[in-house]
Design an enzyme around this catalytic site. Structure first.
Site, PDB file in Angstrom:
ATOM      1  N   CYS A  87     -43.006 -24.336 -13.037  1.00  0.00           N
ATOM      2  CA  CYS A  87     -43.069 -25.279 -14.167  1.00  0.00           C
ATOM      3  C   CYS A  87     -42.248 -26.535 -13.850  1.00  0.00           C
ATOM      4  CB  CYS A  87     -42.538 -24.599 -15.423  1.00  0.00           C
ATOM      5  SG  CYS A  87     -42.644 -25.668 -16.873  1.00  0.00           S
ATOM      6  N   CYS A  91     -35.817 -26.893 -18.511  1.00  0.00           N
ATOM      7  CA  CYS A  91     -35.136 -26.051 -19.505  1.00  0.00           C
ATOM      8  C   CYS A  91     -34.061 -25.201 -18.790  1.00  0.00           C
ATOM      9  CB  CYS A  91     -36.145 -25.158 -20.219  1.00  0.00           C
ATOM     10  SG  CYS A  91     -37.587 -26.084 -20.816  1.00  0.00           S
ATOM     11  N   CYS A  94     -34.324 -21.364 -18.133  1.00  0.00           N
ATOM     12  CA  CYS A  94     -35.615 -20.754 -17.790  1.00  0.00           C
ATOM     13  C   CYS A  94     -35.800 -20.414 -16.307  1.00  0.00           C
ATOM     14  CB  CYS A  94     -36.749 -21.664 -18.248  1.00  0.00           C
ATOM     15  SG  CYS A  94     -38.359 -20.836 -18.053  1.00  0.00           S
ATOM     16  N   CYS A 131     -49.543 -11.577 -26.878  1.00  0.00           N
ATOM     17  CA  CYS A 131     -49.128 -12.976 -26.715  1.00  0.00           C
ATOM     18  C   CYS A 131     -49.219 -13.375 -25.243  1.00  0.00           C
ATOM     19  CB  CYS A 131     -47.697 -13.133 -27.215  1.00  0.00           C
ATOM     20  SG  CYS A 131     -47.120 -14.834 -27.080  1.00  0.00           S
ATOM     21  N   CYS A 162     -51.876 -14.441 -29.803  1.00  0.00           N
ATOM     22  CA  CYS A 162     -50.835 -15.468 -29.812  1.00  0.00           C
ATOM     23  C   CYS A 162     -50.816 -16.085 -28.418  1.00  0.00           C
ATOM     24  CB  CYS A 162     -49.488 -14.822 -30.129  1.00  0.00           C
ATOM     25  SG  CYS A 162     -48.105 -15.982 -30.058  1.00  0.00           S
ATOM     26  N   CYS A 222     -45.360 -19.729 -34.621  1.00  0.00           N
ATOM     27  CA  CYS A 222     -44.302 -18.826 -34.186  1.00  0.00           C
ATOM     28  C   CYS A 222     -43.278 -19.751 -33.547  1.00  0.00           C
ATOM     29  CB  CYS A 222     -44.870 -17.829 -33.183  1.00  0.00           C
ATOM     30  SG  CYS A 222     -43.596 -16.836 -32.373  1.00  0.00           S
ATOM     31  N   ARG A 294     -38.195 -12.170 -35.455  1.00  0.00           N
ATOM     32  CA  ARG A 294     -38.365 -11.311 -34.273  1.00  0.00           C
ATOM     33  C   ARG A 294     -37.095 -11.219 -33.439  1.00  0.00           C
ATOM     34  NH1 ARG A 294     -42.775 -13.303 -31.588  1.00  0.00           N
ATOM     35  NH2 ARG A 294     -43.978 -12.238 -33.157  1.00  0.00           N
TER      36      ARG A 294
HETATM   37  N1  SAM Z   1     -43.809 -23.128 -21.246  1.00  0.00           N
HETATM   38  C1  SAM Z   1     -44.004 -22.899 -22.604  1.00  0.00           C
HETATM   39  C2  SAM Z   1     -42.932 -23.523 -23.470  1.00  0.00           C
HETATM   40  O1  SAM Z   1     -41.856 -23.813 -22.992  1.00  0.00           O
HETATM   41  O2  SAM Z   1     -43.212 -23.715 -24.662  1.00  0.00           O
HETATM   42  C3  SAM Z   1     -44.157 -21.431 -22.981  1.00  0.00           C
HETATM   43  C4  SAM Z   1     -43.294 -20.376 -22.325  1.00  0.00           C
HETATM   44  S1  SAM Z   1     -41.550 -20.473 -22.591  1.00  0.00           S
HETATM   45  C5  SAM Z   1     -40.987 -19.336 -21.395  1.00  0.00           C
HETATM   46  C6  SAM Z   1     -41.307 -19.696 -24.160  1.00  0.00           C
HETATM   47  C7  SAM Z   1     -39.907 -19.530 -24.665  1.00  0.00           C
HETATM   48  O3  SAM Z   1     -39.265 -18.464 -23.982  1.00  0.00           O
HETATM   49  C8  SAM Z   1     -38.936 -20.675 -24.540  1.00  0.00           C
HETATM   50  O4  SAM Z   1     -39.136 -21.664 -25.497  1.00  0.00           O
HETATM   51  C9  SAM Z   1     -37.608 -19.973 -24.731  1.00  0.00           C
HETATM   52  O5  SAM Z   1     -37.221 -19.965 -26.094  1.00  0.00           O
HETATM   53  C10 SAM Z   1     -37.879 -18.539 -24.262  1.00  0.00           C
HETATM   54  N2  SAM Z   1     -37.115 -18.245 -23.050  1.00  0.00           N
HETATM   55  C11 SAM Z   1     -37.370 -18.682 -21.808  1.00  0.00           C
HETATM   56  N3  SAM Z   1     -36.432 -18.266 -20.939  1.00  0.00           N
HETATM   57  C12 SAM Z   1     -35.552 -17.527 -21.653  1.00  0.00           C
HETATM   58  C13 SAM Z   1     -34.340 -16.854 -21.326  1.00  0.00           C
HETATM   59  N4  SAM Z   1     -33.849 -16.850 -20.096  1.00  0.00           N
HETATM   60  N5  SAM Z   1     -33.686 -16.202 -22.308  1.00  0.00           N
HETATM   61  C14 SAM Z   1     -34.169 -16.207 -23.574  1.00  0.00           C
HETATM   62  N6  SAM Z   1     -35.306 -16.847 -23.938  1.00  0.00           N
HETATM   63  C15 SAM Z   1     -35.975 -17.511 -22.999  1.00  0.00           C
HETATM   64  C1  DTB Z   2     -40.127 -16.336 -27.285  1.00  0.00           C
HETATM   65  O1  DTB Z   2     -39.478 -16.956 -28.151  1.00  0.00           O
HETATM   66  N1  DTB Z   2     -39.599 -15.444 -26.455  1.00  0.00           N
HETATM   67  C2  DTB Z   2     -40.602 -14.962 -25.530  1.00  0.00           C
HETATM   68  C3  DTB Z   2     -41.900 -15.599 -26.083  1.00  0.00           C
HETATM   69  N2  DTB Z   2     -41.418 -16.487 -27.088  1.00  0.00           N
HETATM   70  C4  DTB Z   2     -42.865 -16.212 -25.178  1.00  0.00           C
HETATM   71  C5  DTB Z   2     -40.289 -15.265 -24.114  1.00  0.00           C
HETATM   72  C6  DTB Z   2     -38.960 -14.753 -23.644  1.00  0.00           C
HETATM   73  C7  DTB Z   2     -38.828 -15.058 -22.190  1.00  0.00           C
HETATM   74  C8  DTB Z   2     -37.585 -14.485 -21.599  1.00  0.00           C
HETATM   75  C9  DTB Z   2     -37.441 -14.837 -20.164  1.00  0.00           C
HETATM   76  C10 DTB Z   2     -38.548 -14.355 -19.274  1.00  0.00           C
HETATM   77  O2  DTB Z   2     -38.949 -13.169 -19.359  1.00  0.00           O
HETATM   78  O3  DTB Z   2     -39.002 -15.124 -18.410  1.00  0.00           O
HETATM   79 FE1  SF4 Z   3     -41.413 -24.505 -18.378  1.00  0.00          FE
HETATM   80 FE2  SF4 Z   3     -39.766 -22.506 -18.881  1.00  0.00          FE
HETATM   81 FE3  SF4 Z   3     -39.391 -24.850 -20.097  1.00  0.00          FE
HETATM   82 FE4  SF4 Z   3     -41.553 -23.313 -20.762  1.00  0.00          FE
HETATM   83  S1  SF4 Z   3     -39.383 -22.815 -21.096  1.00  0.00           S
HETATM   84  S2  SF4 Z   3     -41.515 -25.520 -20.387  1.00  0.00           S
HETATM   85  S3  SF4 Z   3     -41.973 -22.381 -18.756  1.00  0.00           S
HETATM   86  S4  SF4 Z   3     -39.241 -24.465 -17.878  1.00  0.00           S
END
Ligand code: SAM
Ligand code: DTB
Ligand code: SF4
Length: 382
Positions: A87, A91, A94, A131, A162, A222, A294
């Protein structure tokens, strides 16, 4: 062999009636005693809730929970990463951001066939919502028909659908809705004041715009975020206040506890006090009493006692299955044992022939009291 949560297959597939006796609200409390949903919370009001003595906060949150839901029911969703890693966003939490070295390999979009296979397994194991997540800043227009095909086929299995694909235009949101998408997950992630410390490649306003497109297309939202990223209590209050003051409360509010992944800038952040996490759940329940709150990422490292406190504080939804997107989640046997230990049941959800979902989000009589819930696009009770 596919393991499953007790009783769920019958509840989901055959639309079994809910139990005749349901402790949705305390004895003797009239149906019309719920205060109207609010969208005008002040910082001081939300901070005062956070500052309540822990037992008082939990008591109030549990009462709000019982007023709108059966506190023994927990909605169960399963996640699948349909496009992992690579990606371009930054973030800081992430593992899928290309710029951090986390060991997550980038993949192409999965085939519809493979996604449907995973959805069948999730349903057999007891999930009611599936989802699909993609590590995109936003989908390209050419991706939309491919994701639409997945949505149509997953929906045809009788699951709620979702997706979380990043930012959406109005046209993309409409196309996904037309394919049968019930919920779109797009998080604000944190307090607007703390946002720049976590994400620089897009503004919080971009996220609010996507949420507006999702609502306008007629989908349920959501939307939540992550705690334990080094924010202060005041900023946690600001995060929840921002969600509650949206034009419509999100139908689902995922509260993630940061999963610290090596290679991300937030790896090594001081862990959040578990009671502070429970407080966050409780305040979310009080501000958005009719939403599904959730208990999301972070459960793998939580004991049963902490999760039980979260359910007591008003959490009524989980991600179920061994994996979130790239990180771990409790295995299904552990969750089944937790449900049995706490006397919890998976929430009844049915999807009718037209693909309309009828979830346990709000009780029919509560819907009648609160027209705002309908304008927020919540499902009517079956
Ligand atoms: N890329 C898309 C976005 O950012 O909207 C969808 C996937 S993104 C991984 C969805 C959500 O996962 C993020 O907004 C964040 O709240 C959660 N998330 C990602 N990495 C995480 C982490 N290490 N711990 C907890 N939540 C995480
Ligand atoms: C959300 O708020 N939490 C989920 C879902 N929406 C997509 C994702 C959590 C991701 C946690 C880190 C990972 O597994 O990569
Ligand atoms: Fe990309 Fe992760 Fe940010 Fe979603 S949360 S936009 S997958 S870097």
């Amino acid at each position: 062999m596919v393991s499953r949560l007790p009783g769920l297959a019958l509840r989901v597939c055959q639309g079994m009636p809910m139990p005749a006796v349901s402790p949705r609200r305390p004895h003797g409390q009239p149906a019309d005693s719920a205060p109207p949903l609010r969208h005008d919370w002040t910082p001081a009001e939300v901070e005062a809730l956070f500052d309540l003595p822990f037992p008082e906060l939990l008591f109030r949150a549990a009462a709000a929970h019982r007023h709108h839901f059966d506190p023994a029911e927990v909605q169960v969703s399963t996640l699948l990463s349909v496009k992992t890693g690579g990606c371009p966003e930054d973030c800081a939490y992430c593992p899928q951001a290309q710029r951090y070295h986390t060991g997550v390999d980038a993949t192409k979009l999965m085939s519809t066939e493979d996604v449907v296979e995973k959805a069948k397994q999730a349903k057999a194991a007891g999930a009611s919502r599936f989802c699909m997540g993609a590590a995109w800043r936003s989908p390209k227009d050419r991706d939309i028909p491919k994701v639409a095909a997945m949505i149509r086929e997953v929906k045809a299995l009788g699951l709620e659908t979702c997706a979380t694909l990043g930012m959406l235009s109005g046209t993309q949101a409409t196309a996904l809705r037309e394919a049968g998408l019930d919920y779109y997950n797009h998080n604000i992630d944190t307090d607007p004041e703390f946002y720049d410390a976590i994400i620089r490649t897009r503004e919080i306003q971009d996220r609010l715009d996507t949420l507006e497109h999702v609502r306008d297309a007629g989908m349920k939202t959501c939307c939540g975020g992550i705690v334990g990223m080094g924010e202060t209590r005041r900023q946690r209050a600001g995060f929840l206040r921002t969600l509650a003051n949206l034009p419509a409360h999100p139908d689902s509010v995922p509260i993630n506890r940061l999963v610290q992944v090596e290679g991300t800038p937030l790896h090594g952040t001081e862990a959040l006090d578990p009671f502070e996490f429970v407080r966050t759940i409780a305040v979310a329940r009080l501000l958005m009493p009719q939403s599904m709150v959730r208990l999301s990422a972070g459960r793998e490292d939580m004991g049963d006692e902490l999760q039980a406190l979260c359910f007591l504080a008003g959490a009524n939804s989980i991600f179920y299955g061994e994996k979130l997107l790239t990180t771990g989640n409790p295995d299904t046997e552990r969750d089944q044992a937790l449900f049995a230990r706490l006397g919890l049941r998976p929430m009844h959800v049915s999807v009718d022939a037209d693909g309309h979902d009828h979830g346990g989000t709000v009780h029919a009589d509560i819907v009648a009291e609160a027209p705002a819930a309908r304008s927020a696009g919540r499902p009517c009770a079956a």
